[in-house]
Design a protein around this motif. Structure first.
Motif, PDB file in Angstrom:
ATOM      1  N   TYR A 266       1.317  -0.974  -0.534  1.00 51.29           N
ATOM      2  CA  TYR A 266       0.012  -0.004   0.114  1.00 51.29           C
ATOM      3  C   TYR A 266       1.235   1.383  -0.405  1.00 51.29           C
ATOM      4  CZ  TYR A 266      -3.554  -2.762   1.590  1.00 51.29           C
ATOM      5  OH  TYR A 266      -5.013  -3.912   1.571  1.00 51.29           O
ATOM      6  N   VAL A 267       0.342   2.036  -0.942  1.00 53.17           N
ATOM      7  CA  VAL A 267       0.790   4.009  -0.661  1.00 53.17           C
ATOM      8  C   VAL A 267       0.365   4.616  -0.532  1.00 53.17           C
ATOM      9  CG1 VAL A 267       2.091   5.199  -2.064  1.00 53.17           C
ATOM     10  CG2 VAL A 267       2.458   2.564  -2.890  1.00 53.17           C
ATOM     11  N   ILE A 268       1.287   5.615   0.541  1.00 56.66           N
ATOM     12  CA  ILE A 268       0.585   6.273   1.285  1.00 56.66           C
ATOM     13  C   ILE A 268       0.863   8.050   0.670  1.00 56.66           C
ATOM     14  CG2 ILE A 268      -1.190   7.753   2.717  1.00 56.66           C
ATOM     15  CD1 ILE A 268      -0.575   3.800   2.897  1.00 56.66           C
ATOM     16  N   GLY A 269       0.259   8.825   0.470  1.00 57.26           N
ATOM     17  CA  GLY A 269       0.936  10.124   0.503  1.00 57.26           C
ATOM     18  C   GLY A 269       0.623  11.231   1.552  1.00 57.26           C
ATOM     19  N   ILE A 270       1.209  12.529   1.835  1.00 59.64           N
ATOM     20  CA  ILE A 270       0.770  13.042   3.024  1.00 59.64           C
ATOM     21  C   ILE A 270       1.518  14.183   2.816  1.00 59.64           C
ATOM     22  CG2 ILE A 270       0.866  13.318   5.365  1.00 59.64           C
ATOM     23  CD1 ILE A 270       0.733  10.205   5.795  1.00 59.64           C
ATOM     24  N   GLY A 271       0.136  15.423   2.903  1.00 58.06           N
ATOM     25  CA  GLY A 271       1.055  16.822   2.677  1.00 58.06           C
ATOM     26  C   GLY A 271       0.417  17.709   4.218  1.00 58.06           C
ATOM     27  N   VAL A 272       1.582  18.541   3.933  1.00 54.28           N
ATOM     28  CA  VAL A 272       1.280  19.208   5.612  1.00 54.28           C
ATOM     29  C   VAL A 272       1.695  20.856   5.560  1.00 54.28           C
ATOM     30  CG1 VAL A 272       1.282  19.668   8.514  1.00 54.28           C
ATOM     31  CG2 VAL A 272       1.324  17.135   7.148  1.00 54.28           C
ATOM     32  N   TYR A 273       1.098  22.243   5.844  1.00 51.18           N
ATOM     33  CA  TYR A 273       1.832  23.342   5.296  1.00 51.18           C
ATOM     34  C   TYR A 273       0.691  24.162   6.308  1.00 51.18           C
ATOM     35  CZ  TYR A 273      -1.759  23.228   1.790  1.00 51.18           C
ATOM     36  OH  TYR A 273      -2.588  23.143   1.419  1.00 51.18           O
ATOM     37  N   PRO A 274       0.980  24.775   6.678  1.00 51.02           N
ATOM     38  CA  PRO A 274       0.782  26.107   7.043  1.00 51.02           C
ATOM     39  C   PRO A 274      -0.348  26.740   5.753  1.00 51.02           C
ATOM     40  CG  PRO A 274       3.323  26.598   7.372  1.00 51.02           C
ATOM     41  CD  PRO A 274       2.841  25.577   6.268  1.00 51.02           C
ATOM     42  N   GLN A 275      -1.708  27.195   6.988  1.00 50.48           N
ATOM     43  CA  GLN A 275      -2.369  27.323   6.384  1.00 50.48           C
ATOM     44  C   GLN A 275      -2.313  28.909   5.525  1.00 50.48           C
ATOM     45  OE1 GLN A 275      -6.798  27.372   8.543  1.00 50.48           O
ATOM     46  NE2 GLN A 275      -5.925  25.385   8.848  1.00 50.48           N
ATOM     47  N   GLN A 276      -1.566  29.685   5.809  1.00 47.13           N
ATOM     48  CA  GLN A 276      -1.674  31.087   5.182  1.00 47.13           C
ATOM     49  C   GLN A 276      -0.557  30.893   4.106  1.00 47.13           C
ATOM     50  OE1 GLN A 276       0.622  31.613   9.215  1.00 47.13           O
ATOM     51  NE2 GLN A 276       2.409  33.166   7.406  1.00 47.13           N
ATOM     52  N   ILE A 277       0.103  30.310   3.720  1.00 42.47           N
ATOM     53  CA  ILE A 277       0.696  30.024   2.755  1.00 42.47           C
ATOM     54  C   ILE A 277      -0.020  29.666   1.133  1.00 42.47           C
ATOM     55  CG2 ILE A 277       2.365  28.396   1.318  1.00 42.47           C
ATOM     56  CD1 ILE A 277       3.608  29.864   3.993  1.00 42.47           C
ATOM     57  N   ASP A 278      -0.486  30.507  -0.001  1.00 42.64           N
ATOM     58  CA  ASP A 278      -0.743  30.712  -0.465  1.00 42.64           C
ATOM     59  C   ASP A 278      -0.567  29.259  -1.644  1.00 42.64           C
ATOM     60  OD1 ASP A 278      -2.676  32.446  -0.099  1.00 42.64           O
ATOM     61  OD2 ASP A 278      -1.528  34.302  -0.744  1.00 42.64           O
ATOM     62  N   GLY A 279      -1.517  28.763  -3.128  1.00 47.12           N
ATOM     63  CA  GLY A 279      -0.851  27.798  -3.580  1.00 47.12           C
ATOM     64  C   GLY A 279      -0.264  26.775  -3.374  1.00 47.12           C
ATOM     65  N   GLU A 280      -0.440  26.090  -2.191  1.00 46.37           N
ATOM     66  CA  GLU A 280       0.744  25.060  -1.553  1.00 46.37           C
ATOM     67  C   GLU A 280      -0.111  23.960  -1.928  1.00 46.37           C
ATOM     68  OE1 GLU A 280       3.915  23.606  -1.013  1.00 46.37           O
ATOM     69  OE2 GLU A 280       3.590  25.504  -0.399  1.00 46.37           O
ATOM     70  N   GLN A 281      -1.612  24.025  -2.601  1.00 44.07           N
ATOM     71  CA  GLN A 281      -2.739  22.871  -2.364  1.00 44.07           C
ATOM     72  C   GLN A 281      -1.648  22.066  -4.083  1.00 44.07           C
ATOM     73  OE1 GLN A 281      -6.307  22.579  -0.939  1.00 44.07           O
ATOM     74  NE2 GLN A 281      -6.750  21.597  -3.164  1.00 44.07           N
ATOM     75  N   ALA A 282      -1.937  22.843  -4.911  1.00 45.14           N
ATOM     76  CA  ALA A 282      -1.845  22.642  -5.685  1.00 45.14           C
ATOM     77  C   ALA A 282       0.148  22.023  -5.999  1.00 45.14           C
ATOM     78  CB  ALA A 282      -1.786  23.915  -7.173  1.00 45.14           C
ATOM     79  N   ARG A 283       0.649  22.389  -4.909  1.00 47.11           N
ATOM     80  CA  ARG A 283       1.974  21.798  -5.193  1.00 47.11           C
ATOM     81  C   ARG A 283       1.898  19.992  -4.747  1.00 47.11           C
ATOM     82  NH1 ARG A 283       3.755  27.027  -4.546  1.00 47.11           N
ATOM     83  NH2 ARG A 283       6.105  27.568  -5.314  1.00 47.11           N
ATOM     84  N   VAL A 284       0.636  20.343  -3.742  1.00 46.46           N
ATOM     85  CA  VAL A 284       1.264  18.769  -3.481  1.00 46.46           C
ATOM     86  C   VAL A 284       0.090  17.937  -3.916  1.00 46.46           C
ATOM     87  CG1 VAL A 284      -0.758  17.285  -1.139  1.00 46.46           C
ATOM     88  CG2 VAL A 284       0.627  19.502  -1.168  1.00 46.46           C
ATOM     89  N   ASP A 285      -0.530  18.429  -5.176  1.00 46.76           N
ATOM     90  CA  ASP A 285      -1.244  17.218  -6.001  1.00 46.76           C
ATOM     91  C   ASP A 285      -0.253  17.103  -7.028  1.00 46.76           C
ATOM     92  OD1 ASP A 285      -4.169  17.869  -4.857  1.00 46.76           O
ATOM     93  OD2 ASP A 285      -4.710  19.448  -6.292  1.00 46.76           O
ATOM     94  N   GLU A 286       0.904  18.428  -7.030  1.00 47.48           N
ATOM     95  CA  GLU A 286       1.482  18.294  -8.309  1.00 47.48           C
ATOM     96  C   GLU A 286       2.533  16.684  -7.268  1.00 47.48           C
ATOM     97  OE1 GLU A 286       4.377  17.081 -11.278  1.00 47.48           O
ATOM     98  OE2 GLU A 286       2.654  18.503 -11.603  1.00 47.48           O
ATOM     99  N   LEU A 287       3.346  16.918  -6.240  1.00 48.28           N
ATOM    100  CA  LEU A 287       3.997  15.607  -5.794  1.00 48.28           C
ATOM    101  C   LEU A 287       2.837  14.763  -5.264  1.00 48.28           C
ATOM    102  CD1 LEU A 287       5.087  18.182  -2.617  1.00 48.28           C
ATOM    103  CD2 LEU A 287       6.246  17.187  -4.761  1.00 48.28           C
ATOM    104  N   ILE A 288       1.416  14.361  -5.086  1.00 50.05           N
ATOM    105  CA  ILE A 288       1.141  13.103  -5.324  1.00 50.05           C
ATOM    106  C   ILE A 288       0.651  12.548  -6.230  1.00 50.05           C
ATOM    107  CG2 ILE A 288      -1.006  12.043  -5.056  1.00 50.05           C
ATOM    108  CD1 ILE A 288      -1.560  14.573  -3.018  1.00 50.05           C
ATOM    109  N   ALA A 289       1.155  13.463  -7.438  1.00 44.76           N
ATOM    110  CA  ALA A 289       0.991  12.765  -9.248  1.00 44.76           C
ATOM    111  C   ALA A 289       2.465  12.130  -9.061  1.00 44.76           C
ATOM    112  CB  ALA A 289       0.726  13.900  -9.699  1.00 44.76           C
ATOM    113  N   GLY A 290       3.469  12.975  -8.665  1.00 49.21           N
ATOM    114  CA  GLY A 290       4.712  12.560  -8.929  1.00 49.21           C
ATOM    115  C   GLY A 290       5.743  11.466  -7.791  1.00 49.21           C
ATOM    116  N   ILE A 291       4.827  11.033  -7.286  1.00 52.19           N
ATOM    117  CA  ILE A 291       4.554   9.395  -6.519  1.00 52.19           C
ATOM    118  C   ILE A 291       4.969   8.233  -7.855  1.00 52.19           C
ATOM    119  CG2 ILE A 291       3.855   7.716  -5.094  1.00 52.19           C
ATOM    120  CD1 ILE A 291       2.650   9.984  -3.576  1.00 52.19           C
ATOM    121  N   GLU A 292       6.122   7.440  -7.312  1.00 52.98           N
ATOM    122  CA  GLU A 292       6.552   6.451  -8.163  1.00 52.98           C
ATOM    123  C   GLU A 292       7.338   5.370  -6.735  1.00 52.98           C
ATOM    124  OE1 GLU A 292       9.065   8.728 -11.353  1.00 52.98           O
ATOM    125  OE2 GLU A 292      10.699   7.669  -9.596  1.00 52.98           O
ATOM    126  N   HIS A 293       7.067   3.821  -7.621  1.00 53.55           N
ATOM    127  CA  HIS A 293       6.843   2.648  -6.531  1.00 53.55           C
ATOM    128  C   HIS A 293       6.925   1.228  -7.131  1.00 53.55           C
ATOM    129  CE1 HIS A 293       4.626  -0.550  -4.448  1.00 53.55           C
ATOM    130  NE2 HIS A 293       5.865  -0.405  -3.606  1.00 53.55           N
TER     131      HIS A 293
END
Length: 205
Positions: free
Chosen positions: A178-205
């Motif tokens: 099983y593979v799980i991705g977890i992103g955590v960041y301060p709410q005041q940072i703009d645009g970080e959700q898009a970065r998390v989505d890119e990291l999730i899409a980039g997961i390799e196994h």
């Protein structure tokens, strides 16, 4: 052939004396996704976590040794009066399914996102006030997967509290793991959700 393999596994479980060992393959984030998001591998962050558990099959109990793999990535963010801190984090966890005699014993595959984030809270004592915010679909390992977003409070340096978002993917079955991705960041940072989505899409196994 599958029935023969299942029978063989069952016999091995019943007659063996040594602990059965299951180890996950390492999951990582592709270098292109790291460059796109300005994340980098956290120093000394990759490692193994070995856990021993007792399982029972056909009224016989055996020790099982499970090895998980963890890869962590980070990005520095500016928090104003708190200054520049490496509080944007992304973690990839791979954990073996633990298939014995045709039955999967690793509960991760059955956990909801809320159950998983509660496990994160127990591991990181500075996390509190966790609330589910919503769900979305993100590409991961070649298919559309569910990602659940949570809000929370996190304790940082000098006891300061910061509002954060936590993004947890569903546990994706890939081969024997099983593979799980977890992103955590301060709410005041703009645009970080898009970065998390890119990291999730980039997961390799």
């Amino acid at each position: 052939m599958g029935a023969v393999g299942s029978l063989s596994g069952c016999i091995g479980f019943l007659t063996g004396s040594e602990a059965l060992q299951f180890s996950a393959e390492t999951a990582t984030v592709a270098s292109a996704s790291l460059e796109e998001t300005d994340y980098e591998k956290a120093p000394d962050s990759s490692g193994e976590q070995t856990i021993e558990r007792s399982f029972s099959v056909a009224d016989q109990e055996r020790q099982v040794e499970v090895t998980n793999h963890i890869q962590e990535y980070k990005r520095s963010v500016n928090l104003g009066v708190l200054g520049e801190q490496e509080l944007a984090r992304f973690i990839v966890l791979s954990t073996p399914k633990v298939d014995i005699a045709g039955k999967t014993f690793n509960p991760v595959g059955e956990w909801s996102a809320k159950e998983f984030v509660m496990q994160i809270q127990s591991a990181y004592k500075g996390l509190s006030d966790i609330q589910q915010e919503g769900e979305r679909s993100v590409s991961m390992l070649g298919e559309s997967r569910t990602v659940t977003k949570f809000s929370a409070r996190a304790e940082v340096a000098n006891g300061e509290k910061v509002d954060v978002f936590i993004h947890v993917t569903e546990a994706v079955g890939d081969g024997d793991d099983y593979v799980i991705g977890i992103g955590v960041y301060p709410q005041q940072i703009d645009g970080e959700q898009a970065r998390v989505d890119e990291l999730i899409a980039g997961i390799e196994h």
